[in-house]
Design a protein around this motif. Sequence first.
Motif, mmCIF file in Angstrom:
data_model
loop_
_atom_site.group_PDB
_atom_site.id
_atom_site.type_symbol
_atom_site.label_atom_id
_atom_site.label_comp_id
_atom_site.label_asym_id
_atom_site.label_seq_id
_atom_site.Cartn_x
_atom_site.Cartn_y
_atom_site.Cartn_z
ATOM 1 N N ASP A 204 -11.583 -3.394 33.753
ATOM 2 C CA ASP A 204 -12.619 -3.536 32.737
ATOM 3 C C ASP A 204 -12.028 -3.321 31.352
ATOM 4 O OD1 ASP A 204 -14.746 -4.080 34.438
ATOM 5 O OD2 ASP A 204 -15.252 -1.975 34.696
ATOM 6 N N HIS B 293 -13.187 -2.476 27.340
ATOM 7 C CA HIS B 293 -14.269 -1.943 26.513
ATOM 8 C C HIS B 293 -13.843 -1.944 25.048
ATOM 9 C CE1 HIS B 293 -16.226 -0.316 30.137
ATOM 10 N NE2 HIS B 293 -14.986 -0.101 30.540
ATOM 11 N N THR C 237 -18.621 -0.322 24.850
ATOM 12 C CA THR C 237 -19.315 -1.500 25.374
ATOM 13 C C THR C 237 -18.354 -2.344 26.196
ATOM 14 O OG1 THR C 237 -20.746 -1.535 23.436
ATOM 15 C CG2 THR C 237 -20.642 -3.557 24.741
ATOM 16 N N ARG C 238 -18.773 -2.708 27.404
ATOM 17 C CA ARG C 238 -17.919 -3.521 28.276
ATOM 18 C C ARG C 238 -17.885 -4.959 27.753
ATOM 19 N NH1 ARG C 238 -18.210 -7.003 32.410
ATOM 20 N NH2 ARG C 238 -16.624 -6.885 34.041
ATOM 21 N N ARG D 88 -13.266 -8.398 31.777
ATOM 22 C CA ARG D 88 -12.151 -7.892 32.567
ATOM 23 C C ARG D 88 -10.870 -8.638 32.202
ATOM 24 N NH1 ARG D 88 -14.093 -8.040 38.632
ATOM 25 N NH2 ARG D 88 -15.113 -9.919 37.938
ATOM 26 N N SER E 63 -9.924 4.263 33.793
ATOM 27 C CA SER E 63 -11.258 3.693 33.606
ATOM 28 C C SER E 63 -11.221 2.305 32.981
ATOM 29 C CB SER E 63 -12.103 4.623 32.741
ATOM 30 O OG SER E 63 -11.519 4.766 31.466
ATOM 31 N N GLY E 64 -10.049 1.820 32.624
ATOM 32 C CA GLY E 64 -9.927 0.482 32.070
ATOM 33 C C GLY E 64 -9.145 0.451 30.771
ATOM 34 N N ARG F 217 -9.221 0.057 26.630
ATOM 35 C CA ARG F 217 -10.072 0.274 25.460
ATOM 36 C C ARG F 217 -9.381 -0.343 24.253
ATOM 37 N NH1 ARG F 217 -14.531 4.056 24.158
ATOM 38 N NH2 ARG F 217 -14.522 4.142 26.414
#
Length: 110
Positions: A10, A12, A17-18, A21, A94-95, A97
């Motif tokens: 993911d 963000h 805010t997402r 991907r 968590s992805g 950023r």
Amino acid sequence: MILGDLLGMDVHDDGGTRLGRVADARFVVDGEPGQLLAEARLLGLVVSPHSAASFLGYERTGLRQPWPLPSLLRWRHRGSFLVLWEDILMIGSSGVRLRAGFTAYSPALD
């Protein structure tokens, strides 16, 4: 980190805010080839809001065949963008950023 670990993560913005991907990575080749290959450097990541699947090479603007694949894949990746490595603030479990004020570039290749 292995590039394969980034694909599908993911992405963000700085506010959480997402945006989508990671669908692909863009590299550039700098300089002359050393032995067999020139050194490649990571330019940035391609973010897709609808699918983390590959573009299968159809991000190249001149590809039109075999119909209907180019149209289908371009529709599937509508809204995708390239974000430069410099605009990535953090990569974690968590992805990804992005930094505040990042620039979204077209993922299309000529």
